[in-house]
Design an enzyme around this catalytic site. Structure first.
Site, PDB file in Angstrom:
ATOM      1  CB  SER A 149      51.537  12.483   7.990  1.00 51.93           C
ATOM      2  OG  SER A 149      51.084  13.403   7.028  1.00 51.93           O
ATOM      3  NE  ARG A 218      56.835  23.919   5.958  1.00 59.15           N
ATOM      4  CZ  ARG A 218      56.796  22.662   6.353  1.00 59.15           C
ATOM      5  NH1 ARG A 218      56.295  21.734   5.564  1.00 59.15           N
ATOM      6  NH2 ARG A 218      57.268  22.317   7.537  1.00 59.15           N
ATOM      7  CG  ASP A 323      44.412  15.815  10.831  1.00 60.04           C
ATOM      8  OD1 ASP A 323      44.435  16.629   9.880  1.00 60.04           O
ATOM      9  OD2 ASP A 323      45.178  14.843  10.908  1.00 60.04           O
ATOM     10  CG  HIS A 356      48.169  16.389   9.721  1.00 67.49           C
ATOM     11  ND1 HIS A 356      47.630  15.119   9.660  1.00 67.49           N
ATOM     12  CD2 HIS A 356      49.350  16.326   9.046  1.00 67.49           C
ATOM     13  CE1 HIS A 356      48.432  14.332   8.964  1.00 67.49           C
ATOM     14  NE2 HIS A 356      49.484  15.027   8.588  1.00 67.49           N
ATOM     15  CG  ASP A 357      52.300  19.647  12.156  1.00 59.32           C
ATOM     16  OD1 ASP A 357      52.363  18.694  11.369  1.00 59.32           O
ATOM     17  OD2 ASP A 357      52.896  20.729  11.971  1.00 59.32           O
TER      18      ASP A 357
END
Length: 377
Positions: A149, A218, A323, A356-357
């Site tokens: 990332s 967040r 992603d 993405h994670d």
């Protein structure tokens, strides 16, 4: 407001002054790091891991801290990054609140927290600081630098600014520059924090803390870290068991809302808001084409030339189709750019549904790719 330093962290002092790319310098600064495995006699089995925005240096359990790390399934004896073979270093990002000097650290010149007096932070500053960790540990050349990332950005800056420091590179869900969509999302996250009255131009404390701003920031981040496919498969349209309270008619109603709220509340007091702002902006500013020269990228060709200037034996850029934050074309750009400079570079697109994670949780896909690359070194 405080720093959140893992108990197994070790520290290396940076040169004082430590000049920053966009001006200013740090005095008495340090970097936090952790290690696994043993550096061999030849000193040629070292791997450096560079992290995303929020992780600390505790990537996996070790003798100094047996608690599970954020990449526990990937790193350790017999795992894809096998510490029976490799000496692994994970450095906490410069500007973080997890041990490396950042806005939540004390400025030794004043005795007060840096807050917004911290110099403007660039990805390149993080790269230069990580190099000092490598050198201080007596490592002349890395076998591999692995960046995840934001860490993928830092890794590219490191390779451009410090030629010959690494033989190979694995770039995981990274990018050579920030795209407009990613910039837009991070801009909204920063705005949520800055518009919280308790942020108070960076001057807050534990009693008056920008909790609402951090919660919203967040939540926005978590939404982009996973894919629509993941959200649908995990939560669907399932509603919470309890009815909405009459006094909160627009409150939480769906399980996905409850998940985001719980995740955000666990995070907001574990990461300093000013550090979040600085690191987030550093990602928006980054373009590999700016790492050298006059500090400004003038065209897409500058970015491609910067990637082609990197000299490596081998490289691999991994990403996933789902992603949306660091889309797959960015890993393709990295692999193509490195190959244009003569590197044996592979592009590995994965079908993970987790966005993405995925590199944090889909070890079943990422693990074999990383293990196979390292096995051939």
């Amino acid at each position: 407001m405080t720093e959140f330093i893992p108990p197994g962290s070790r520290f290396i002092d940076l040169p004082s002054p430590f000049p920053m790319k966009r001006g200013g310098a740090l005095h008495g600064a340090r970097m936090a790091y952790e290690t696994w495995g043993t550096l061999n006699a030849a000193g040629d089995n070292a791997i450096l891991i560079l992290t995303g925005l929020s992780p600390d240096a505790h990537a996996a359990s070790n003798a100094d801290d047996p608690s599970p790390g954020w990449w526990e399934a990937m790193l350790g004896p017999g795992k894809p990054i096998d510490t029976d073979r490799w000496f692994v270093v994970c450095a906490n990002s410069l500007g973080s609140c997890k041990g490396s000097t950042g806005p939540a650290s004390v400025n030794p010149d004043t005795g007060a927290l840096y807050r917004l007096t911290y110099p403007e932070l660039s990805v390149e500053d993080g790269a230069d600081a990580a190099v000092h960790v490598v050198r201080a540990l007596g490592i002349e050349r890395l076998a591999c630098v692995i960046g995840n990332s934001m860490g993928g950005m830092v890794a590219l800056a490191l390779l451009i600014r410090h030629p010959g420091l690494a033989r190979t590179h694995i770039n995981i869900s990274g990018a050579a520059r920030a795209l407009p969509f990613s910039i837009a999302i991070r801009s909204l996250q920063r705005e949520a924090i800055r518009l919280d009255p308790n942020w108070n131009n960076g001057d807050y404390d534990d009693d008056r803390y920008p909790e609402s701003g951090m919660r919203m920031a967040r939540k926005l981040g978590v939404i982009t870290y996973r894919s629509a496919l993941e959200w649908d498969g995990r939560f669907g349209r399932v509603r919470l068991d309890s009815d909405r309270a009459d006094e909160d008619p627009f409150g939480l109603e769906f399980e996905v809302e409850s998940y985001l709220e719980g995740h955000a509340r666990r995070f907001v007091r574990r990461f300093d808001p000013n550090c979040y702002l600085y690191l987030s902006r550093s990602m928006d500013w980054f373009d590999a084409g700016e790492c050298c020269g006059d500090g400004r990228a003038h065209s897409d060709a500058d970015t491609r030339r910067a990637l082609a200037s990197i000299r490596l034996d081998r490289a691999m850029a991994i990403g996933v189709h789902t992603d949306i934050l660091f889309p797959l074309q960015q890993q393709q750009e990295i692999a193509d750019g490195l190959a244009a400079g003569g590197t044996d570079a592979r592009f590995v697109p994965l079908e993970s549904p987790q966005g993405h994670d995925a590199f944090l949780v889909d070890i079943g896909r990422f693990g074999p790719a990383v293990a196979g690359f390292l096995a051939d070194l």
